[in-house]
Design a protein around this motif. Structure first.
Motif, PDB file in Angstrom:
ATOM      1  N   VAL A   1     -11.522  -2.178  -9.487  1.00 44.61           N
ATOM      2  CA  VAL A   1     -11.011  -3.333 -10.236  1.00 44.61           C
ATOM      3  C   VAL A   1      -9.486  -3.366 -10.176  1.00 44.61           C
ATOM      4  N   SER A   2      -8.857  -2.211 -10.324  1.00 40.99           N
ATOM      5  CA  SER A   2      -7.401  -2.142 -10.251  1.00 40.99           C
ATOM      6  C   SER A   2      -6.897  -2.516  -8.863  1.00 40.99           C
TER       7      SER A   2
ATOM      8  N   ASN B   1      -2.236  -1.588  -0.312  1.00 42.38           N
ATOM      9  CA  ASN B   1      -2.449  -1.151  -1.687  1.00 42.38           C
ATOM     10  C   ASN B   1      -3.217   0.170  -1.733  1.00 42.38           C
TER      11      ASN B   1
ATOM     12  N   LEU C   1      -8.385  -4.432  -6.630  1.00 40.74           N
ATOM     13  CA  LEU C   1      -8.563  -5.862  -6.411  1.00 40.74           C
ATOM     14  C   LEU C   1      -7.541  -6.687  -7.182  1.00 40.74           C
ATOM     15  N   ALA C   2      -7.225  -6.271  -8.405  1.00 40.75           N
ATOM     16  CA  ALA C   2      -6.232  -6.999  -9.197  1.00 40.75           C
ATOM     17  C   ALA C   2      -4.851  -6.920  -8.548  1.00 40.75           C
ATOM     18  N   PHE C   3      -4.464  -5.723  -8.138  1.00 38.73           N
ATOM     19  CA  PHE C   3      -3.148  -5.601  -7.530  1.00 38.73           C
ATOM     20  C   PHE C   3      -3.115  -6.162  -6.117  1.00 38.73           C
ATOM     21  N   THR C   4      -4.234  -6.214  -5.429  1.00 41.95           N
ATOM     22  CA  THR C   4      -4.282  -6.872  -4.125  1.00 41.95           C
ATOM     23  C   THR C   4      -4.022  -8.358  -4.282  1.00 41.95           C
ATOM     24  N   THR C   5      -4.596  -8.956  -5.314  1.00 41.98           N
ATOM     25  CA  THR C   5      -4.341 -10.366  -5.590  1.00 41.98           C
ATOM     26  C   THR C   5      -2.872 -10.591  -5.927  1.00 41.98           C
ATOM     27  N   ALA C   6      -2.305  -9.710  -6.741  1.00 40.11           N
ATOM     28  CA  ALA C   6      -0.895  -9.846  -7.119  1.00 40.11           C
ATOM     29  C   ALA C   6       0.023  -9.630  -5.920  1.00 40.11           C
TER      30      ALA C   6
ATOM     31  N   ASN D   1      -2.516   3.300 -10.749  1.00 41.36           N
ATOM     32  CA  ASN D   1      -3.597   3.948 -10.003  1.00 41.36           C
ATOM     33  C   ASN D   1      -3.438   5.454  -9.952  1.00 41.36           C
TER      34      ASN D   1
ATOM     35  N   ALA E   1       1.389  -0.879  -9.310  1.00 37.09           N
ATOM     36  CA  ALA E   1       0.053  -0.494  -8.828  1.00 37.09           C
ATOM     37  C   ALA E   1      -0.020   1.010  -8.628  1.00 37.09           C
TER      38      ALA E   1
END
Length: 132
Positions: A39-40, A66, A42-47, A101, A97
């Motif tokens: 989840v982390s 990432n 994917l969130a930071f990949t989007t950001a 992480n 990130a």
């Protein structure tokens, strides 16, 4: 794979039973950690994709940057890497990130495993004392 079917029989041993229970709980903790890490990521990949200047980079490229940032590797691009071609916002998001992480999530994994280990062996001590 037949060995894995025999492992639950260890639960009836007074010495190997707690180890079997602890191993099951630790693997459950690792699974929970993997979900939180995913989840982390994917969130930071989007950001990171939104903070990129070069237009819309490929999703797999951003995921790779990432993912390797967890291990401390920043220069995936042979022409200069993240440090030379990225804006300040991209670097800040990548640093956030990494901090989340590497520091927070891995410390959370250690804490979850410690809690599971302590709970299993306290319960084993109670059972052992009740038998004697």
């Amino acid at each position: 794979l037949a060995v894995f079917q025999l492992l639950p029989m260890l639960a009836y041993s007074s010495t190997l039973g707690p180890l079997w229970a602890c191993t099951k709980k630790l693997f459950r903790d690792i699974g929970n950690f993997a979900v939180m890490l995913l989840v982390s990521l994917l969130a930071f990949t989007t950001a990171l994709g939104a903070a990129s200047v070069q237009g819309a980079p490929e999703v797999l490229e951003v995921v790779e940057i990432n993912l390797w940032a967890i291990f401390g590797e920043f220069s995936q691009d042979p022409e200069g890497g993240v440090a030379s071609t990225s804006p300040l916002l991209y670097k800040v998001v990548l640093l956030c990130a990494m901090l989340l992480n590497v520091v927070v999530l891995f410390n959370l994994l250690i804490a979850m495993m410690n809690t599971s280990y302590t709970a299993v062996f306290e319960k084993a001590d109670l059972h052992r004392n009740a038998e004697h």
